[in-house]
Scaffold this motif. Sequence first.
Motif, PDB file in Angstrom:
ATOM      1  N   GLN A 129     -25.503  30.511 -10.097  1.00  0.00           N
ATOM      2  CA  GLN A 129     -24.181  31.050  -9.769  1.00  0.00           C
ATOM      3  C   GLN A 129     -24.165  31.724  -8.394  1.00  0.00           C
ATOM      4  OE1 GLN A 129     -24.172  29.823 -13.528  1.00  0.00           O
ATOM      5  NE2 GLN A 129     -25.140  31.810 -13.397  1.00  0.00           N
ATOM      6  N   ASP A 182     -15.681  29.320 -13.339  1.00  0.00           N
ATOM      7  CA  ASP A 182     -15.897  29.596 -14.764  1.00  0.00           C
ATOM      8  C   ASP A 182     -17.388  29.428 -15.044  1.00  0.00           C
ATOM      9  OD1 ASP A 182     -15.778  29.972 -17.463  1.00  0.00           O
ATOM     10  OD2 ASP A 182     -14.757  28.083 -17.923  1.00  0.00           O
ATOM     11  N   TYR A 183     -18.130  30.529 -14.914  1.00  0.00           N
ATOM     12  CA  TYR A 183     -19.582  30.479 -15.012  1.00  0.00           C
ATOM     13  C   TYR A 183     -20.078  30.897 -16.398  1.00  0.00           C
ATOM     14  CZ  TYR A 183     -19.579  30.393  -9.854  1.00  0.00           C
ATOM     15  OH  TYR A 183     -19.383  30.077  -8.531  1.00  0.00           O
ATOM     16  N   ASP A 184     -21.140  30.246 -16.814  1.00  0.00           N
ATOM     17  CA  ASP A 184     -21.855  30.632 -18.026  1.00  0.00           C
ATOM     18  C   ASP A 184     -23.002  31.559 -17.603  1.00  0.00           C
ATOM     19  OD1 ASP A 184     -23.394  30.891 -20.282  1.00  0.00           O
ATOM     20  OD2 ASP A 184     -23.516  28.747 -20.723  1.00  0.00           O
ATOM     21  N   THR A 242     -25.204  32.924 -19.220  1.00  0.00           N
ATOM     22  CA  THR A 242     -26.454  32.813 -19.983  1.00  0.00           C
ATOM     23  C   THR A 242     -27.431  31.820 -19.360  1.00  0.00           C
ATOM     24  OG1 THR A 242     -25.687  31.028 -21.459  1.00  0.00           O
ATOM     25  CG2 THR A 242     -25.160  33.308 -22.097  1.00  0.00           C
ATOM     26  N   ILE A 243     -27.015  31.117 -18.292  1.00  0.00           N
ATOM     27  CA  ILE A 243     -27.932  30.163 -17.657  1.00  0.00           C
ATOM     28  C   ILE A 243     -29.108  30.922 -17.053  1.00  0.00           C
ATOM     29  CG2 ILE A 243     -28.228  28.449 -15.829  1.00  0.00           C
ATOM     30  CD1 ILE A 243     -25.363  27.669 -16.111  1.00  0.00           C
ATOM     31  N   THR A 262     -17.456  24.917 -12.730  1.00  0.00           N
ATOM     32  CA  THR A 262     -17.903  25.484 -13.998  1.00  0.00           C
ATOM     33  C   THR A 262     -19.409  25.307 -14.155  1.00  0.00           C
ATOM     34  OG1 THR A 262     -17.713  23.469 -15.350  1.00  0.00           O
ATOM     35  CG2 THR A 262     -15.701  24.747 -14.992  1.00  0.00           C
ATOM     36  N   SER A 263     -20.000  26.179 -14.952  1.00  0.00           N
ATOM     37  CA  SER A 263     -21.418  26.027 -15.292  1.00  0.00           C
ATOM     38  C   SER A 263     -21.581  26.259 -16.786  1.00  0.00           C
ATOM     39  CB  SER A 263     -22.287  27.006 -14.497  1.00  0.00           C
ATOM     40  OG  SER A 263     -21.976  28.345 -14.829  1.00  0.00           O
ATOM     41  N   LYS A 264     -22.518  25.545 -17.373  1.00  0.00           N
ATOM     42  CA  LYS A 264     -22.754  25.652 -18.811  1.00  0.00           C
ATOM     43  C   LYS A 264     -24.230  25.438 -19.097  1.00  0.00           C
ATOM     44  CE  LYS A 264     -20.858  26.143 -22.935  1.00  0.00           C
ATOM     45  NZ  LYS A 264     -20.097  27.365 -23.287  1.00  0.00           N
ATOM     46  N   ASN A 277     -26.921  24.301 -21.859  1.00  0.00           N
ATOM     47  CA  ASN A 277     -27.185  23.650 -23.139  1.00  0.00           C
ATOM     48  C   ASN A 277     -28.597  24.045 -23.568  1.00  0.00           C
ATOM     49  OD1 ASN A 277     -28.005  21.746 -25.166  1.00  0.00           O
ATOM     50  ND2 ASN A 277     -26.313  20.420 -24.532  1.00  0.00           N
TER      51      ASN A 277
END
Length: 254
Positions: free
Chosen positions: A103, A127-129, A131-132, A166-168, A170
């Motif tokens: 990020q 829209d960032y995650d 938790t990465i 965005t970032s996600k 998995n």
Amino acid sequence: MIKDKKGHKDTEQRKLMENQMAQADKLASIGQLSAGIAHEMNNPLGIILGYTQLLLRDESSETERYKDLKTIEKHVKSCKAIVEDLLSFARSSKPEREVINIQDTIDDVLSFVVQHSDLDKVEVIKDYDITIPPVLINERKLKQVFMNLIMNAIHAVGKTGTIKITSKFNRSKNRAYIRVIDTGYGIGKKNLSRIFDPFFTTKPTGEGTGLGLSVSYGIIKNYNGEILVESRRGKGSTFTVVLPVNALHKVTNR
């Protein structure tokens, strides 16, 4: 009628792997050719640029000759930038790695882009995650990838539109997914399969070398990642960068 969803999924995955292998072979072959061309061009371009800059030192900035020399300098520098892209594309050295926050890297690129682009009527959504985990990759190269993708998105939307980043994470796959989504003009179906080919561009002549996405593809593949694209003409595009994060866990958990 019974539909075999698993069989259909396996077929899609096999086609995807075949396409990726074909793309890798194509890039390797063109990379060897590009390296040879780039090395042959680099020396004469350096000489032309050097002599042009020497002549500029002795010339008044008010003369027509000075303006002509500046034009030569500008275009030689442009050629050298293309050569550098060729060399970057052709290099297959062992990738350098450092611990970085994805990020933060994207934000650094966005900060630069906002300062140097006309985005008054372009909405940029993040829209960032959070938790990465940090990833192991060369920050400069990752910035180069995001710079290419974001600048392409800006070019696609024109003066008005939306760019969403965005970032996600998995967790089950240990993969980070970063998407650059635009509401621009999109990519036609016949061009979609060629989008990562070296020297292929949909931009007008003089506005692109056709190497940005090829270089970006090579960088991400070098770190065992992927770049995927989805697009429809008139509906915008989504470029997805997939990066492994499990390598970092192995290092930090020793």
